[in-house]
Design an enzyme around this catalytic site. Structure first.
Site, PDB file in Angstrom:
ATOM      1  CD  GLU A 137      -5.265  -6.176  -1.144  1.00 22.66           C
ATOM      2  OE1 GLU A 137      -4.619  -4.858  -1.356  1.00 22.66           O
ATOM      3  OE2 GLU A 137      -5.723  -6.504  -0.187  1.00 22.66           O
ATOM      4  CB  CYS A 169     -10.455  -2.776  -0.071  1.00 22.81           C
ATOM      5  SG  CYS A 169     -10.253  -1.631  -1.629  1.00 22.81           S
ATOM      6  CB  CYS A 187      -8.228  -4.566  -4.073  1.00 24.12           C
ATOM      7  SG  CYS A 187      -7.442  -3.057  -3.507  1.00 24.12           S
ATOM      8  CG  ASN A 239      -0.430  -0.511   3.189  1.00 25.40           C
ATOM      9  OD1 ASN A 239       0.684  -0.609   2.426  1.00 25.40           O
ATOM     10  ND2 ASN A 239      -1.134   0.213   3.751  1.00 25.40           N
ATOM     11  CB  ILE A 240       1.750   3.795  -2.057  1.00 23.13           C
ATOM     12  CG1 ILE A 240       2.745   2.242  -2.699  1.00 23.13           C
ATOM     13  CG2 ILE A 240       2.302   5.228  -2.029  1.00 23.13           C
ATOM     14  CD1 ILE A 240       2.985   2.611  -4.193  1.00 23.13           C
ATOM     15  CD  GLU A 241      -1.500   4.861   3.914  1.00 20.62           C
ATOM     16  OE1 GLU A 241      -1.274   5.879   5.345  1.00 20.62           O
ATOM     17  OE2 GLU A 241      -2.628   3.448   5.082  1.00 20.62           O
ATOM     18  CB  CYS A 292      -5.040  -1.155  -1.810  1.00 20.70           C
ATOM     19  SG  CYS A 292      -6.681  -0.623  -1.039  1.00 20.70           S
TER      20      CYS A 292
HETATM   21  N1  THU Z   1      -5.444  -1.282   2.108  1.00 17.81           N
HETATM   22  C1  THU Z   1      -4.976  -2.355   1.919  1.00 17.81           C
HETATM   23  O1  THU Z   1      -3.243  -2.058   1.059  1.00 17.81           O
HETATM   24  N2  THU Z   1      -5.091  -3.139   0.932  1.00 17.81           N
HETATM   25  C2  THU Z   1      -6.596  -3.150   1.303  1.00 17.81           C
HETATM   26  O2  THU Z   1      -7.254  -4.618   0.536  1.00 17.81           O
HETATM   27  C3  THU Z   1      -7.748  -2.503   2.474  1.00 17.81           C
HETATM   28  C4  THU Z   1      -6.677  -1.773   2.890  1.00 17.81           C
HETATM   29  C5  THU Z   1      -4.347  -0.051   2.616  1.00 17.81           C
HETATM   30  C6  THU Z   1      -4.663   1.274   2.239  1.00 17.81           C
HETATM   31  C7  THU Z   1      -4.406   1.505   3.477  1.00 17.81           C
HETATM   32  O3  THU Z   1      -3.325   2.467   3.072  1.00 17.81           O
HETATM   33  C8  THU Z   1      -4.660   0.979   4.984  1.00 17.81           C
HETATM   34  O4  THU Z   1      -4.799   0.115   4.240  1.00 17.81           O
HETATM   35  C9  THU Z   1      -5.323   1.092   6.130  1.00 17.81           C
HETATM   36  O5  THU Z   1      -6.617   1.099   5.299  1.00 17.81           O
END
Ligand code: THU
Length: 142
Positions: free
Chosen positions: A61, A92, A95, A48-50, A59
């Protein structure tokens, strides 16, 4: 459909754990890693890259899927997703919808966590009635 796996599940899980190490999650502190195996045995890693503006966050995936598709791969055998949660958590809805473009109903989704709990689902256990490409392609209002 008969699918050939190029590596054992444990190896693919290790790859997802490695991918998670690169997670950029300063806002949620929730790190996610993914390892997506293509039919030719390549592994596409994702984390994940925020973003400080929150909504541009991607996310793990989707990172993995977009890396694969952008390199010409559209057929996949399995995905592993790893989080640090007490119990493995599902991808989620966004994804899952992105995955639905490229995978069949029975596509294996392996969910795990850093404590080593492993659960396996088929794709439609997680997204029961995805909006499929054939609907979008085959039903144009002219
Ligand atoms: N996140 C994912 O990388 N995959 C998911 O399917 C659910 C959420 C990440 C997004 C965000 O960076 C962190 O988890 C919290 O939601």
């Amino acid at each position: 459909m008969f699918l050939l796996y190029f590596m054992n599940e444990e190896t693919l899980i290790k790859e997802a754990i490695k991918a998670r190490e690169f997670a950029y999650a300063p806002y949620s502190s929730f790190k996610v890693g993914a390892a997506l195996e293509s039919v030719d045995g390549e592994i596409y890693h994702g984390c994940n890259i925020e973003n400080s503006s929150y909504t541009p966050t991607v996310c793990a995936e989707r990172t993995a899927v977009f890396k694969a598709v952008s390199e010409g791969k559209k057929r996949f055998t399995r995905i592993v997703v790893v989080t640090g949660d007490n119990k493995p958590s599902s991808p989620c809805g966004v994804c899952l919808q992105v995955l639905s473009e490229f995978v069949d109903d029975d596509f294996p989704v392996i969910l795990t966590n850093t404590s080593g709990i492993v659960e396996q689902y088929k794709f439609t256990d997680l997204l029961g009635r995805p909006f499929r490409p054939e609907v979008s392609i085959g039903n144009r209002d002219n």
